[in-house]
Scaffold this motif. Structure first.
Motif, short mmCIF file in Angstrom:
data_model
loop_
_atom_site.label_atom_id
_atom_site.label_comp_id
_atom_site.label_asym_id
_atom_site.label_seq_id
_atom_site.Cartn_x
_atom_site.Cartn_y
_atom_site.Cartn_z
N ILE A 174 46.28 35.39 39.63
CA ILE A 174 45.24 36.28 39.23
C ILE A 174 45.34 37.54 40.17
CG2 ILE A 174 42.84 36.84 38.99
CD1 ILE A 174 42.99 33.67 38.11
N SER A 175 45.38 37.18 41.56
CA SER A 175 45.42 38.24 42.48
C SER A 175 46.72 39.10 42.42
CB SER A 175 45.40 37.47 44.02
OG SER A 175 45.67 38.46 45.01
N ALA A 176 47.56 38.66 42.05
CA ALA A 176 48.86 39.57 41.67
C ALA A 176 48.63 40.43 40.35
CB ALA A 176 49.90 38.38 41.27
N ILE A 177 48.08 39.72 39.64
CA ILE A 177 47.78 40.75 38.34
C ILE A 177 46.73 41.96 38.76
CG2 ILE A 177 46.61 40.83 36.18
CD1 ILE A 177 47.69 38.01 35.59
N GLY A 178 45.70 41.37 39.74
CA GLY A 178 44.86 42.37 40.16
C GLY A 178 45.39 43.52 40.95
N VAL A 179 46.54 43.28 41.86
CA VAL A 179 47.30 44.10 42.62
C VAL A 179 48.18 44.94 41.67
CG1 VAL A 179 49.55 44.36 44.25
CG2 VAL A 179 47.40 42.62 44.69
N SER A 180 48.73 44.51 40.82
CA SER A 180 49.48 45.19 39.57
C SER A 180 48.58 46.30 39.09
CB SER A 180 49.77 44.17 38.52
OG SER A 180 50.54 44.76 37.43
N PHE A 181 47.48 45.99 38.69
CA PHE A 181 46.69 47.38 37.97
C PHE A 181 46.24 48.11 39.06
CE2 PHE A 181 45.11 44.12 34.47
CZ PHE A 181 45.77 44.32 33.70
N LEU A 182 45.92 47.62 40.48
CA LEU A 182 45.36 48.35 41.33
C LEU A 182 46.78 49.42 41.85
CD1 LEU A 182 43.54 49.00 43.75
CD2 LEU A 182 45.04 47.47 45.09
N LEU A 183 47.74 49.00 41.89
CA LEU A 183 49.04 50.06 42.42
C LEU A 183 49.07 50.83 41.16
CD1 LEU A 183 51.62 47.63 44.10
CD2 LEU A 183 50.13 49.22 45.28
N GLN A 184 49.05 50.45 39.68
CA GLN A 184 49.44 51.37 38.85
C GLN A 184 48.33 52.55 39.02
OE1 GLN A 184 48.81 49.70 34.86
NE2 GLN A 184 50.93 48.61 35.06
N ASP A 185 47.04 52.39 39.29
CA ASP A 185 46.06 53.18 39.35
C ASP A 185 46.12 54.22 40.50
OD1 ASP A 185 44.97 53.23 36.57
OD2 ASP A 185 43.71 51.28 37.27
N VAL A 186 46.68 53.54 41.45
CA VAL A 186 46.89 54.25 42.87
C VAL A 186 48.14 55.24 42.68
CG1 VAL A 186 47.79 53.97 45.15
CG2 VAL A 186 46.08 52.56 44.51
N ILE A 187 49.09 54.87 41.99
CA ILE A 187 50.19 55.99 41.73
C ILE A 187 49.65 57.03 40.76
CG2 ILE A 187 52.21 56.26 40.43
CD1 ILE A 187 52.95 53.33 40.91
N ARG A 188 48.75 56.74 39.63
CA ARG A 188 48.33 57.59 38.91
C ARG A 188 47.45 58.52 39.76
NH1 ARG A 188 44.99 56.87 33.63
NH2 ARG A 188 43.76 55.62 35.02
N LEU A 189 46.27 57.97 40.47
CA LEU A 189 45.60 58.60 41.42
C LEU A 189 46.29 59.73 42.21
CD1 LEU A 189 42.36 59.10 42.22
CD2 LEU A 189 43.06 57.48 43.81
#
Lengths: 391, 237
Positions: A174-189
């Motif tokens: 679950i932590s990995a899936i969270g990191v995945s979303f986080l990184l996507q949005d960090v790139i976007r940001l």
């Protein structure tokens, strides 16, 4: 120097090269056979007649003419999948956990490489670059992507997985899936704030877009163009070097032996004086390096990237790792190549074979159908048991 | 001063209080055995010494260095060899690679070669199987490999956890003979064993553990005569 040469285990360099050849040729021949057979069968049906009507060419000839390009495209994407799949499979081998953030590590590698080249482009360096210089810049972009992705992978493990080491298996997932979303949005940001545009384009420079033509192959009345784009050569050669290098690292070096020992029995490995945490960090580093390089190569091949660029290649590489047998390095190579080939064949021929009813946009069905079928009928994958399993 | 010394060590698995103030000493050149029934805390004691779990209180010193808060790999460097329960052979590494793993921290290649040869003279069977996977060895061969691997570091103390487990009697005797030989050549041994009779036959001293506490501490000869030990662990009435 002589001792250095002697200490190289040549066998471990030749063996993976042979494996790559066998996997590539084998899947190319098998899939070509299936495609040609289907073409022969469908030639006299409505499918063949429609094609005859439209382009005045038999289905069989059409299939044959396109074959070389399809095989090369399949290999190119197959090697990229294999490089990503190795990241999943290595981490799984050591920790028995699927690092779902790996697809974003791939994406970060792609973005760093592409942003570097865009910066070079806007400084005018790319346009004036000689051929040698443009290769140097490309290599630099790949290296930058690798370093960024590798560093990120190590950081993610340190911050998001290591504190959860003792928890039940679902928790780090679950932590990995969270990191995945986080990184996507960090790139976007970051992209949004700095460039105002999520879609970045790999700048066109050097001679990468040119094609090498080897002339025509005459088969009866049909002429088949034999050629390959320089891009594809670069992707295939770079991926091959990495895959062989990784194989050498794991099978013929001290660090590799420690990685295998940790994968097989973490507690005993620590009793041998192996710093298990360091080996786990190295595993993430190596997986990240491969993923980052794959990201830049992917951008080179497909030109356009966006913050979600990692999602599909990541999922498909995961499917490839499962197909080959997750935890098994050779399996990841096999799975990546087979999946890349199959998908490209499907994407190229499905439209014609179904008279346009199901075009290349349906090619993703194959990767995920395979994932489901493998999980049902052969959960250990094609290459058998996983390396981390106890005897 | 003793080589290995535990002073009032407590250890927990979550809320379970597994070790309740263990104090023991192993002197240089000795074979010391820990005997006790299932769940008495024998393996926990070894795991606590080797850093696989950390004591909640108390101190552990090896060669005068406090190792109670170190990680396992650092404790190995301090001179501890641990042949774990269940042997811990790497199934997909060859016999040779398993031995090389044992010497992971040793940079002197010649020393590695010599120690490997020494292991082969102790257990000639291993030499015949040198390029076989560890997982394909029989239980007895795996135990031989585990001991040979434990010696690759030339540890100042070797801890053996249930070396007789699952082995045929003839192999048990062979393994214990080897342990005795090793000791005569200067290796200090801390031996955990359910087979108390075998353990006491080669040990100098022994400790009896019961539910996380040491209840008797005596020379091996006296322990064999001790009525409690005879009744509980040697099967005599």
């Amino acid at each position: 120097m002589n001792r250095f040469v002697q200490s190289i285990n040549v066998n471990e360099l030749i063996r993976p090269l042979g494996q790559l050849m066998v996997f590539s040729l084998g899947s190319a021949i098998a899939l070509s056979g299936i495609a040609l057979m289907l073409a022969l069968v469908l030639d006299q049906t409505a499918v063949g007649l429609a094609l005859q009507d439209k382009y005045n060419v038999t289905l069989y000839t059409y299939t044959l003419i396109n074959l070389p390009q399809v095989v090369i495209d399949g290999l190119t994407i197959g090697f990229v999948y294999a490089a990503i799949a190795l990241g999943y499979t290595m981490v799984y081998g050591v920790l028995e956990f699927i690092n779902f953030a790996h697809s974003e590590i791939f994406a970060v590698g792609a973005f760093i490489g592409v942003e570097f080249l865009i910066a070079m482009d806007s400084s005018g360096l790319l346009r004036s670059a000689s051929i040698g210089m443009s290769y140097l810049l490309l290599i630099l972009a790949i290296l930058l992507g690798m370093v960024a992705a590798g560093g990120l992978a190590v950081t993610v493990e340190r911050v998001a997985y290591r504190p959860l080491r003792g928890a039940s298996r679902l928790v780090p997932l679950i932590s990995a899936i969270g990191v995945s979303f986080l990184l996507q949005d960090v790139i976007r940001l970051v992209e949004g704030l700095t460039t105002g545009d999520f879609n970045r384009i790999f700048p066109s420079f050097g001679n990468f877009d040119q094609r090498l033509n080897f002339g025509k192959l005459a088969l009866g009345a049909t002429n088949i163009n034999l050629g390959i784009s320089i891009k594809s050569i670069i992707v295939i050669v770079a991926a091959m070097l990495m895959l062989i290098g990784l194989n050498y690292l794991v099978n013929a070096t001290r660090i590799g032996k420690a990685i295998r020992a940790v994968a097989q029995d973490r507690h005993t490995a620590s009793l041998m004086g192996i710093n298990v945490n360091r080996i786990i960090s190295i595993t993430f580093l190596v997986g990240g390096l491969l993923g980052g390089a794959a990201g830049v190569l992917y951008a080179l091949k497909f030109t356009r990237i966006d913050p979600f660029v990692g999602f599909f290649p990541g999922l498909k590489a995961f499917a490839a790792a499962v197909l080959g047998g997750i935890g098994n390095l050779t399996g990841a190579l096999l799975g990546g190549i087979v999946l890349g080939m199959l998908e490209t064949f499907a994407g190229s021929y499905m439209g014609v074979f179904t008279m346009g009813a199901a075009g290349s946009e349906y090619k993703d069905i194959f990767a995920f159908s395979i994932l489901i079928l493998v999980l049902i009928f052969r959960p250990q994958g094609l290459m058998g048991e996983n390396v981390g399993q106890k005897a | 001063m003793s080589l290995l010394s535990l002073n009032n060590v407590h250890s927990h698995y979550g809320h379970i209080h597994a070790l309740k103030g263990i104090s023991l000493d192993v002197n240089k050149g000795e074979i010391v055995t820990l005997i006790g029934s299932n769940g008495a805390g024998k393996s926990t004691t070894l795991r606590t010494i080797s850093g696989m779990m950390h004591p909640t209180s108390g101190s552990i010193t090896l060669n005068g260095v406090d190792i109670s808060k170190m990680d396992p790999h650092a404790i190995v460097l301090a001179g501890l060899g641990h042949v774990p329960e269940g042997r811990g052979i790497f199934p997909k590494l060859t016999v040779k690679e398993n031995l090389e793993m044992g010497a992971f921290t040793v940079t002197d290649r010649q020393a590695v070669e010599e120690r490997m040869e020494y292991g082969f003279t102790l257990f000639p069977r291993l030499k015949e199987r040198v390029s076989q996977y560890g997982g394909t060895l029989s239980g007895g061969e795996q135990q031989m490999l585990a001991i040979a691997r434990g010696l690759m570091l030339n540890p100042s103390i070797l801890m053996l956890d249930e070396p007789s487990m699952g082995l045929a009697p003839v192999l048990v005797e062979l393994i214990f003979d080897i342990i005795k030989t090793l000791n005569e050549k200067g290796t200090t041994v801390l031996l955990v064993e359910q087979n108390a009779l075998m353990a006491l036959s080669i040990a100098h001293r022994g400790y009896v553990l019961q539910t996380g506490e040491i209840v008797v501490n005596d020379s091996a000869a006296n322990l064999k005569m001790n009525p409690l030990v005879q009744k509980a662990y040697l099967g005599m009435d």
